[in-house]
Design a protein around this motif. Structure first.
Motif, short mmCIF file in Angstrom:
data_model
loop_
_atom_site.label_atom_id
_atom_site.label_comp_id
_atom_site.label_asym_id
_atom_site.label_seq_id
_atom_site.Cartn_x
_atom_site.Cartn_y
_atom_site.Cartn_z
N UNK A 1 -26.17 -6.86 17.12
CA UNK A 1 -27.08 -5.75 16.85
C UNK A 1 -26.58 -4.85 15.72
N UNK A 2 -25.33 -5.04 15.32
CA UNK A 2 -24.74 -4.19 14.29
C UNK A 2 -23.95 -5.05 13.31
N UNK A 3 -23.76 -4.50 12.11
CA UNK A 3 -22.96 -5.17 11.09
C UNK A 3 -21.75 -4.29 10.78
N UNK A 4 -20.57 -4.86 10.97
CA UNK A 4 -19.33 -4.12 10.77
C UNK A 4 -18.68 -4.53 9.45
N UNK A 5 -18.26 -3.52 8.70
CA UNK A 5 -17.57 -3.73 7.43
C UNK A 5 -16.09 -3.38 7.61
N UNK A 6 -15.23 -4.28 7.21
CA UNK A 6 -13.79 -4.07 7.37
C UNK A 6 -13.13 -4.08 6.00
N UNK A 7 -12.31 -3.08 5.75
CA UNK A 7 -11.62 -2.91 4.47
C UNK A 7 -10.19 -3.43 4.56
N UNK A 8 -9.54 -3.51 3.40
CA UNK A 8 -8.10 -3.76 3.39
C UNK A 8 -7.34 -2.44 3.41
N UNK A 9 -8.07 -1.33 3.34
CA UNK A 9 -7.48 0.00 3.35
C UNK A 9 -6.72 0.23 4.64
N UNK A 10 -5.53 0.77 4.55
CA UNK A 10 -4.71 1.06 5.72
C UNK A 10 -4.72 2.57 5.97
N UNK A 11 -5.09 2.96 7.19
CA UNK A 11 -5.28 4.38 7.50
C UNK A 11 -4.40 4.79 8.67
N UNK B 1 -13.50 11.54 -5.39
CA UNK B 1 -12.59 10.53 -4.86
C UNK B 1 -12.29 10.87 -3.40
N UNK B 2 -12.63 9.95 -2.49
CA UNK B 2 -12.41 10.18 -1.06
C UNK B 2 -11.60 9.02 -0.50
N UNK B 3 -10.40 9.31 0.00
CA UNK B 3 -9.52 8.26 0.49
C UNK B 3 -8.84 8.67 1.79
N UNK B 4 -8.43 7.66 2.54
CA UNK B 4 -7.70 7.88 3.79
C UNK B 4 -6.30 7.28 3.76
N UNK B 5 -5.93 6.72 2.62
CA UNK B 5 -4.62 6.11 2.48
C UNK B 5 -4.39 5.74 1.02
N UNK B 6 -3.31 5.03 0.72
CA UNK B 6 -3.05 4.59 -0.65
C UNK B 6 -4.14 3.65 -1.15
N UNK C 1 -1.96 13.09 -1.13
CA UNK C 1 -1.65 11.86 -0.40
C UNK C 1 -2.22 11.97 1.00
N UNK C 2 -3.36 11.31 1.27
CA UNK C 2 -4.16 10.51 0.35
C UNK C 2 -4.89 11.37 -0.67
N UNK C 3 -5.28 10.74 -1.78
CA UNK C 3 -5.88 11.47 -2.89
C UNK C 3 -7.35 11.77 -2.60
N UNK C 4 -7.68 13.06 -2.59
CA UNK C 4 -9.05 13.50 -2.40
C UNK C 4 -9.34 14.59 -3.43
N UNK D 1 0.85 -1.19 0.00
CA UNK D 1 0.00 0.00 0.00
C UNK D 1 0.89 1.24 0.00
N UNK D 2 1.25 1.69 -1.18
CA UNK D 2 2.08 2.88 -1.31
C UNK D 2 1.46 3.81 -2.36
N UNK D 3 1.86 5.06 -2.30
CA UNK D 3 1.33 6.04 -3.24
C UNK D 3 1.99 5.94 -4.61
#
Length: 401
Positions: free
Chosen positions: A153-163, A50-55, A26-29, A8-10
């Motif tokens: 009671x909740x559903x959590x979504x987990x990304x591979x995005x590194x922040x 485009x909304x990002x928090x990392x590469x 960096x990150x690209x927004x 995960x690099x720019x």
């Protein structure tokens, strides 16, 4: 899952359209010019913000991709992309909007913290994929479930995005289980955008789309789904994207005193003419913009003033989804309730003035007049009346130019 993704690099960012206004590299927004938004009911992939928090993650082996579904679900499963695509395909037209849309205008009142978005941190897309409720059925959770048999009671979504905000960990978010298990909520695991395979910027190969809710909950580059007892404890649920009153500062903030943002409020903006534009004296000008409201609430009307708010005229609303979008099945029971409306008003303007616009939704929610009344230190949910100032070129001067 991790070995499937490259570093995960720019250095491995995807190409983007030259016309985008870059708010951070960096990150690209980035966001498109506002005028581009009203040219089409469906926002093109290139012009979608485009909304990002990392590469941007790089998937190196599509065939080995597996989505893990578990946590407090009665059963667990692991699904390949082929298995996800074998589930009934559902298409929904939905506008995604960053909670920081129009933050720049809020910062003019008092400085706020966050990416400096203008009015284009949103886009209207056609999303296709498997219903989340169908996937949850596979792990033993029926439709319209508020609490699972195992206490979820909740559903959590987990990304591979590194922040960096998660100390280098993955981006995470959650929604209530009842919303996740309701087919009426149209929450999908999307693998197509506007009739084409998701690209890397928008979550390839799989993302969540949660219609009517701030974009932060539509997690991209999805890795796993977990049923949990309490809402997600990640940074972007507990230490960000919350609405505080104007009296709260960074010295007295108490993050636990507010709930995470979910439905976005009623919103409206003018895309044409742009602020500071020059118009010929007495000429007809077409004022154009967008309006939307969260939670499936439709837009009832748009009021426009061309005299600084003294009088108001009702704008003409667009007709919604037009024919010609071949990637939407003719028999698909999609709804425009999750989508914006485009509007316009043709008026004659003879002197310099402020043009104002405000919207009313189907629940009679109205926009606040002043940004000061909703100012908050994170600069989120600025939905105050939108204003552009236009200048006038006298007819005689214009004819000499």
């Amino acid at each position: 899952m991790e070995p499937l993704h490259g570093p995960a690099t720019y250095e491995h960012e995807p190409p983007r359209h030259w016309a985008l206004k870059i708010n951070s590299k960096e990150p690209f927004n980035a966001e498109p010019p506002a005028c581009e938004l009203v040219d089409s009911y469906i926002t093109s992939v290139d012009m979608f913000y485009k909304r990002n928090h990392g590469p941007i993650p790089v998937l190196e082996n599509y065939s080995l991709f597996r989505l893990k579904v578990g946590g407090l679900a009665p059963n667990h499963c692991s699904l390949s992309m082929d298995e996800i695509k074998q589930l009934p395909k559902h298409t929904v037209v939905a506008t995604l909007q960053c909670a920081g849309n129009r933050r720049t205008a809020m910062s003019l009142s008092r400085k706020v913290k966050g990416v400096g978005w203008d009015i284009s941190a949103l886009g209207n897309g056609v999303w296709s994929g498997a219903r989340l409720s169908d996937v949850l059925n596979m792990v033993g959770i029926p439709n319209y479930t508020k609490v699972s048999s195992c206490g979820g009671k909740h559903v959590e979504f987990v990304s591979v995005d590194k922040c960096k905000e998660e100390n280098g960990g993955p981006y995470k978010g959650s929604i209530p289980l009842l919303q996740a298990t309701s087919p009426d909520a149209d929450v999908i695991l999307a693998y197509e955008m506007n009739g084409e395979e998701l690209n890397r910027d928008h979550g390839y190969p799989l993302r969540v789309v949660v219609p009517g809710v701030i974009g932060a909950r539509s997690v991209k580059w999805l890795k796993s789904i977990d049923i949990i007892a309490e809402e997600c404890q990640g940074f972007f649920m507990q230490k960000d994207y919350k609405m505080f009153p104007p009296s709260v500062t960074w010295d007295n903030i108490n993050w636990g005193s507010r709930r995470p943002l979910m439905d976005f409020p009623i919103q409206c903006a003018i895309c044409r003419p742009e602020d500071g534009a020059y118009l010929e004296e007495g000429s007809k000008v077409t004022v154009q913009g967008y309006a939307l409201s969260g939670g499936g609430r439709g837009i009832e009307r748009i009021d426009v003033s061309v005299d600084g708010g003294k009088t108001w005229i009702e704008a003409k609303l667009g007709q919604g989804l037009k024919s010609g979008h071949g990637y939407i099945p003719d028999d698909d029971d999609h709804r425009d309730k999750w989508a914006w409306v485009l509007w316009e008003l043709s008026v004659q303007i003879s002197s310099p003035t402020d043009i104002l616009a405000k919207a009313v939704d189907s629940a009679a929610n109205v926009q606040p007049e002043s940004v000061e009344s909703i100012w908050n230190l994170r600069g989120v949910l600025n939905n105050s009346w939108h204003k552009v100032h236009v200048n006038i070129i006298p007819k005689q001067l214009h004819s000499n130019l």
